[in-house]
Design a protein around this motif. Structure first.
Motif, mmCIF file in Angstrom:
data_model
loop_
_atom_site.group_PDB
_atom_site.id
_atom_site.type_symbol
_atom_site.label_atom_id
_atom_site.label_comp_id
_atom_site.label_asym_id
_atom_site.label_seq_id
_atom_site.Cartn_x
_atom_site.Cartn_y
_atom_site.Cartn_z
ATOM 1 N N TYR A 33 0.863 -1.170 0.000
ATOM 2 C CA TYR A 33 0.000 0.000 0.000
ATOM 3 C C TYR A 33 0.907 1.230 0.000
ATOM 4 C CZ TYR A 33 -4.488 -2.284 1.097
ATOM 5 O OH TYR A 33 -5.636 -3.022 1.056
ATOM 6 N N MET A 34 0.600 2.177 -0.848
ATOM 7 C CA MET A 34 1.362 3.414 -0.918
ATOM 8 C C MET A 34 0.414 4.580 -0.676
ATOM 9 S SD MET A 34 4.423 2.358 -1.565
ATOM 10 C CE MET A 34 5.205 3.958 -1.916
ATOM 11 N N ALA A 35 0.922 5.604 -0.026
ATOM 12 C CA ALA A 35 0.055 6.730 0.306
ATOM 13 C C ALA A 35 0.824 8.042 0.244
ATOM 14 C CB ALA A 35 -0.530 6.542 1.711
ATOM 15 N N TRP A 36 0.058 9.109 0.142
ATOM 16 C CA TRP A 36 0.585 10.467 0.260
ATOM 17 C C TRP A 36 -0.081 11.128 1.469
ATOM 18 C CZ3 TRP A 36 4.515 12.516 -2.551
ATOM 19 C CH2 TRP A 36 4.847 11.873 -3.743
ATOM 20 N N PHE A 37 0.749 11.806 2.216
ATOM 21 C CA PHE A 37 0.281 12.636 3.315
ATOM 22 C C PHE A 37 0.834 14.032 3.102
ATOM 23 C CE2 PHE A 37 -1.362 9.528 6.427
ATOM 24 C CZ PHE A 37 -0.933 8.349 5.831
ATOM 25 N N ARG A 38 0.278 14.993 3.803
ATOM 26 C CA ARG A 38 0.850 16.329 3.725
ATOM 27 C C ARG A 38 0.786 16.983 5.093
ATOM 28 N NH1 ARG A 38 -3.762 19.253 -0.037
ATOM 29 N NH2 ARG A 38 -5.403 19.410 1.569
ATOM 30 N N ARG A 39 1.711 17.901 5.280
ATOM 31 C CA ARG A 39 1.759 18.651 6.531
ATOM 32 C C ARG A 39 1.759 20.131 6.195
ATOM 33 N NH1 ARG A 39 6.166 20.278 9.364
ATOM 34 N NH2 ARG A 39 7.517 18.851 8.201
ATOM 35 N N ALA A 40 0.669 20.785 6.515
ATOM 36 C CA ALA A 40 0.580 22.225 6.310
ATOM 37 C C ALA A 40 1.388 22.928 7.397
ATOM 38 C CB ALA A 40 -0.879 22.667 6.357
ATOM 39 N N PRO A 41 1.802 24.159 7.154
ATOM 40 C CA PRO A 41 2.581 24.890 8.154
ATOM 41 C C PRO A 41 1.882 24.935 9.509
ATOM 42 C CG PRO A 41 2.596 26.063 6.070
ATOM 43 C CD PRO A 41 1.626 24.933 5.904
ATOM 44 N N GLY A 42 2.583 24.498 10.545
ATOM 45 C CA GLY A 42 2.041 24.539 11.893
ATOM 46 C C GLY A 42 1.029 23.466 12.213
ATOM 47 N N LYS A 43 0.866 22.505 11.323
ATOM 48 C CA LYS A 43 -0.139 21.455 11.541
ATOM 49 C C LYS A 43 0.504 20.084 11.467
ATOM 50 C CE LYS A 43 -4.016 24.204 9.847
ATOM 51 N NZ LYS A 43 -5.209 24.235 8.966
ATOM 52 N N SER A 44 -0.255 19.069 11.841
ATOM 53 C CA SER A 44 0.256 17.706 11.808
ATOM 54 C C SER A 44 0.012 17.098 10.427
ATOM 55 C CB SER A 44 -0.423 16.858 12.881
ATOM 56 O OG SER A 44 -1.821 16.842 12.675
ATOM 57 N N HIS A 45 0.550 15.895 10.235
ATOM 58 C CA HIS A 45 0.366 15.183 8.968
ATOM 59 C C HIS A 45 -1.113 14.865 8.756
ATOM 60 C CE1 HIS A 45 4.648 14.502 9.531
ATOM 61 N NE2 HIS A 45 4.732 14.065 8.288
ATOM 62 N N ASN A 46 -1.545 15.055 7.522
ATOM 63 C CA ASN A 46 -2.905 14.683 7.151
ATOM 64 C C ASN A 46 -2.866 13.762 5.941
ATOM 65 O OD1 ASN A 46 -4.578 16.054 9.055
ATOM 66 N ND2 ASN A 46 -4.057 17.964 8.055
ATOM 67 N N PHE A 47 -3.742 12.795 5.987
ATOM 68 C CA PHE A 47 -3.856 11.854 4.873
ATOM 69 C C PHE A 47 -4.356 12.573 3.628
ATOM 70 C CE2 PHE A 47 -4.741 8.048 2.611
ATOM 71 C CZ PHE A 47 -5.987 8.197 2.014
ATOM 72 N N VAL A 48 -3.768 12.233 2.487
ATOM 73 C CA VAL A 48 -4.196 12.808 1.211
ATOM 74 C C VAL A 48 -4.816 11.739 0.311
ATOM 75 C CG1 VAL A 48 -3.437 13.963 -0.905
ATOM 76 C CG2 VAL A 48 -2.460 14.635 1.308
ATOM 77 N N ALA A 49 -4.063 10.659 0.080
ATOM 78 C CA ALA A 49 -4.555 9.617 -0.818
ATOM 79 C C ALA A 49 -3.753 8.354 -0.598
ATOM 80 C CB ALA A 49 -4.434 10.061 -2.275
ATOM 81 N N ARG A 50 -4.345 7.233 -0.961
ATOM 82 C CA ARG A 50 -3.606 5.978 -0.912
ATOM 83 C C ARG A 50 -4.066 5.079 -2.050
ATOM 84 N NH1 ARG A 50 -7.156 2.162 -0.971
ATOM 85 N NH2 ARG A 50 -8.311 1.540 0.900
ATOM 86 N N ILE A 51 -3.184 4.147 -2.395
ATOM 87 C CA ILE A 51 -3.462 3.196 -3.461
ATOM 88 C C ILE A 51 -3.024 1.821 -2.991
ATOM 89 C CG2 ILE A 51 -1.232 3.631 -4.605
ATOM 90 C CD1 ILE A 51 -2.764 3.314 -7.295
ATOM 91 N N THR A 52 -3.849 0.846 -3.246
ATOM 92 C CA THR A 52 -3.527 -0.513 -2.816
ATOM 93 C C THR A 52 -2.526 -1.159 -3.777
ATOM 94 O OG1 THR A 52 -5.434 -1.348 -4.050
ATOM 95 C CG2 THR A 52 -5.750 -0.866 -1.706
ATOM 96 N N GLY A 53 -2.048 -2.316 -3.393
ATOM 97 C CA GLY A 53 -1.123 -3.042 -4.231
ATOM 98 C C GLY A 53 -1.692 -3.266 -5.622
ATOM 99 N N SER A 54 -0.862 -3.076 -6.611
ATOM 100 C CA SER A 54 -1.259 -3.222 -8.014
ATOM 101 C C SER A 54 -2.342 -2.240 -8.436
ATOM 102 C CB SER A 54 -1.724 -4.660 -8.283
ATOM 103 O OG SER A 54 -0.680 -5.566 -8.040
ATOM 104 N N GLY A 55 -2.591 -1.224 -7.628
ATOM 105 C CA GLY A 55 -3.514 -0.171 -8.025
ATOM 106 C C GLY A 55 -4.971 -0.573 -8.063
ATOM 107 N N ALA A 56 -5.316 -1.606 -7.323
ATOM 108 C CA ALA A 56 -6.690 -2.105 -7.387
ATOM 109 C C ALA A 56 -7.706 -1.059 -6.937
ATOM 110 C CB ALA A 56 -6.815 -3.373 -6.553
ATOM 111 N N THR A 57 -7.412 -0.389 -5.836
ATOM 112 C CA THR A 57 -8.349 0.622 -5.342
ATOM 113 C C THR A 57 -7.596 1.841 -4.843
ATOM 114 O OG1 THR A 57 -8.389 -0.276 -3.104
ATOM 115 C CG2 THR A 57 -10.046 -1.107 -4.622
ATOM 116 N N THR A 58 -8.292 2.961 -4.815
ATOM 117 C CA THR A 58 -7.738 4.212 -4.315
ATOM 118 C C THR A 58 -8.690 4.831 -3.311
ATOM 119 O OG1 THR A 58 -8.724 5.421 -6.168
ATOM 120 C CG2 THR A 58 -6.446 4.681 -6.433
ATOM 121 N N LEU A 59 -8.138 5.710 -2.494
ATOM 122 C CA LEU A 59 -8.935 6.396 -1.481
ATOM 123 C C LEU A 59 -8.373 7.800 -1.348
ATOM 124 C CD1 LEU A 59 -11.130 6.094 0.761
ATOM 125 C CD2 LEU A 59 -9.246 5.570 2.333
ATOM 126 N N TYR A 60 -9.271 8.780 -1.199
ATOM 127 C CA TYR A 60 -8.839 10.169 -1.132
ATOM 128 C C TYR A 60 -9.467 10.879 0.059
ATOM 129 C CZ TYR A 60 -7.435 9.379 -5.963
ATOM 130 O OH TYR A 60 -6.836 8.889 -7.098
#
Length: 119
Positions: A33-60
């Motif tokens: 599983y691979m994912a992207w997170f982001r951290r805005a200035p002064g804030k904690s990490h927030n989930f952005v998107a993820r993709i399952t193995g072989s790209g079967a499904t995504t979540l945003y």
């Protein structure tokens, strides 16, 4: 040793687009599983998107749904985040994360790439 190296960040005007890349050296990448997170200035990490193995499904995250697209190229051990219609709230450091196959525990992280959206 697992390495995740992000690239593609930069300065972009509101309404513009960027493509982030994450080159991964992860065992059995295609199953991870691979994912992207982001951290805005002064804030904690927030989930952005993820993709399952072989790209079967995504979540945003609701905040990026319809504007961002996560994809992967298993032949290149790379995951991408296409970000469009960027707004000021998208500014932050974007991190790539990986979960070992058969888990959803993101224990591997890159160092991040800065995305700055200007008005």
């Amino acid at each position: 040793q697992v390495q995740l190296i992000e690239s593609g960040g930069g300065l972009v005007q509101a309404g513009g687009s960027l493509r982030l890349s994450c080159a991964a050296s992860v065992r059995s990448f295609r199953y991870a599983y691979m994912a992207w997170f982001r951290r805005a200035p002064g804030k904690s990490h927030n989930f952005v998107a993820r993709i399952t193995g072989s790209g079967a499904t995504t979540l945003y995250a609701d905040s990026v749904k319809g504007r961002f697209t996560i994809s992967r190229d298993d032949a290149k051990n790379t995951v991408y985040l296409n970000a469009s219609s960027l707004n000021l709230q998208d500014t932050g450091v974007y991190y790539c994360a990986a979960a070992p196959p058969s888990t959803v525990d993101y224990i591997y992280w890159g160092r991040g790439t800065q995305v700055t959206v200007s008005s």
